[in-house]
Design a protein around this motif. Structure first.
Motif, PDB file in Angstrom:
ATOM      1  N   THR A   1       3.212   2.710   2.576  1.00  0.00           N
ATOM      2  CA  THR A   1       2.925   2.700   1.138  1.00  0.00           C
ATOM      3  C   THR A   1       3.237   1.338   0.542  1.00  0.00           C
ATOM      4  O   THR A   1       2.469   0.820  -0.281  1.00  0.00           O
ATOM      5  N   ARG A   2       4.349   0.738   0.953  1.00  0.00           N
ATOM      6  CA  ARG A   2       4.682  -0.608   0.456  1.00  0.00           C
ATOM      7  C   ARG A   2       3.569  -1.587   0.797  1.00  0.00           C
ATOM      8  O   ARG A   2       3.100  -2.355  -0.065  1.00  0.00           O
ATOM      9  N   LYS A   3       3.096  -1.569   2.034  1.00  0.00           N
ATOM     10  CA  LYS A   3       2.040  -2.499   2.445  1.00  0.00           C
ATOM     11  C   LYS A   3       0.745  -2.242   1.680  1.00  0.00           C
ATOM     12  O   LYS A   3       0.070  -3.197   1.276  1.00  0.00           O
ATOM     13  N   ARG A   4       0.410  -0.976   1.449  1.00  0.00           N
ATOM     14  CA  ARG A   4      -0.801  -0.668   0.672  1.00  0.00           C
ATOM     15  C   ARG A   4      -0.688  -1.205  -0.753  1.00  0.00           C
ATOM     16  O   ARG A   4      -1.626  -1.793  -1.285  1.00  0.00           O
ATOM     17  N   GLU A   5       0.480  -0.988  -1.386  1.00  0.00           N
ATOM     18  CA  GLU A   5       0.670  -1.475  -2.756  1.00  0.00           C
ATOM     19  C   GLU A   5       0.632  -3.002  -2.812  1.00  0.00           C
ATOM     20  O   GLU A   5       0.071  -3.580  -3.750  1.00  0.00           O
ATOM     21  N   GLU A   6       1.211  -3.660  -1.830  1.00  0.00           N
ATOM     22  CA  GLU A   6       1.187  -5.131  -1.796  1.00  0.00           C
ATOM     23  C   GLU A   6      -0.227  -5.646  -1.552  1.00  0.00           C
ATOM     24  O   GLU A   6      -0.634  -6.672  -2.116  1.00  0.00           O
ATOM     25  N   ALA A   7      -1.016  -4.917  -0.760  1.00  0.00           N
ATOM     26  CA  ALA A   7      -2.412  -5.295  -0.521  1.00  0.00           C
ATOM     27  C   ALA A   7      -3.223  -5.212  -1.812  1.00  0.00           C
ATOM     28  O   ALA A   7      -4.095  -6.047  -2.057  1.00  0.00           O
ATOM     29  N   VAL A   8      -2.938  -4.227  -2.641  1.00  0.00           N
ATOM     30  CA  VAL A   8      -3.625  -4.106  -3.933  1.00  0.00           C
ATOM     31  C   VAL A   8      -3.341  -5.355  -4.781  1.00  0.00           C
ATOM     32  O   VAL A   8      -4.250  -5.914  -5.403  1.00  0.00           O
ATOM     33  N   MET A   9      -2.091  -5.798  -4.786  1.00  0.00           N
ATOM     34  CA  MET A   9      -1.740  -7.004  -5.558  1.00  0.00           C
ATOM     35  C   MET A   9      -2.461  -8.229  -5.016  1.00  0.00           C
ATOM     36  O   MET A   9      -2.936  -9.080  -5.779  1.00  0.00           O
ATOM     37  N   LEU A  10      -2.576  -8.325  -3.699  1.00  0.00           N
ATOM     38  CA  LEU A  10      -3.283  -9.459  -3.093  1.00  0.00           C
ATOM     39  C   LEU A  10      -4.753  -9.430  -3.494  1.00  0.00           C
ATOM     40  O   LEU A  10      -5.304 -10.451  -3.910  1.00  0.00           O
ATOM     41  N   ARG A  11      -5.367  -8.276  -3.397  1.00  0.00           N
ATOM     42  CA  ARG A  11      -6.791  -8.172  -3.747  1.00  0.00           C
ATOM     43  C   ARG A  11      -7.038  -8.545  -5.211  1.00  0.00           C
ATOM     44  O   ARG A  11      -8.052  -9.164  -5.530  1.00  0.00           O
ATOM     45  N   LYS A  12      -6.116  -8.189  -6.092  1.00  0.00           N
ATOM     46  CA  LYS A  12      -6.272  -8.544  -7.512  1.00  0.00           C
ATOM     47  C   LYS A  12      -6.203 -10.060  -7.712  1.00  0.00           C
ATOM     48  O   LYS A  12      -6.843 -10.606  -8.605  1.00  0.00           O
TER      49      LYS A  12
END
Length: 160
Positions: A54-65
């Motif tokens: 879940t941490r990695k998924r949430e951090e990936a969302v920030m990267l994509r933004k």
């Protein structure tokens, strides 16, 4: 081509931040004559989720933004391709010569980067098979980006 570093985690004041800053400052000064521009380091806080996936998924969302449209995405990952400094410089040169406007290089958090990012990335690189602390990776990346500009400009900083 604009170069941005995306980093999960923040560097605290101290020698690591100073040294990374020194290399990014050198990069800023050496990049322009090569048609490159160091834009900035985007730091985001590590996710506080209860599990690594879940941490990695949430951090990936920030990267994509933060990722500009059409940008080249390069991940730093221990499973990535190892290359020497000259190959790294030539890779940046190739992206620039292909007319790419933006290059984002991503440093993951303590858990690494979400696997979905590997499917989306243009490349995945490693700084060897050892695990490096986040602070040192930032320094290594800053130095290698600066070194790439010196290689591309024929500056004697890089001597093989």
């Amino acid at each position: 081509m604009r170069i941005t570093v995306f980093a999960v985690g923040r560097l605290k004041s101290g020698p690591e931040k100073d040294l990374a800053g020194r290399y990014f400052d050198r990069l800023s000064k050496s990049a322009a004559p090569l048609g490159l521009e160091f834009v900035r380091v985007i730091e985001v806080a590590e996710s506080r989720a209860g599990n690594a996936e879940t941490r990695k998924r949430e951090e990936a969302v920030m990267l994509r933004k933060a990722l500009p449209d059409g940008a080249v995405l390069v991940l730093l990952d221990e499973r990535g391709k190892a290359m020497d400094s000259e190959a790294f410089a030539r890779t940046i040169e190739t992206y620039r010569d292909q007319g790419k406007r933006d290059l984002m290089i991503a440093i993951g958090g303590a858990d690494g980067l979400d696997l979905s990012l590997h499917d989306e990335a243009d490349a995945s690189l490693c700084f060897g098979k050892m695990t490096w602390p986040h602070q040192i990776v930032r320094i290594l990346l800053g130095e290698q980006l600066y070194r790439a500009t010196t290689i591309l400009s024929g500056h004697p900083y890089h001597r093989a």
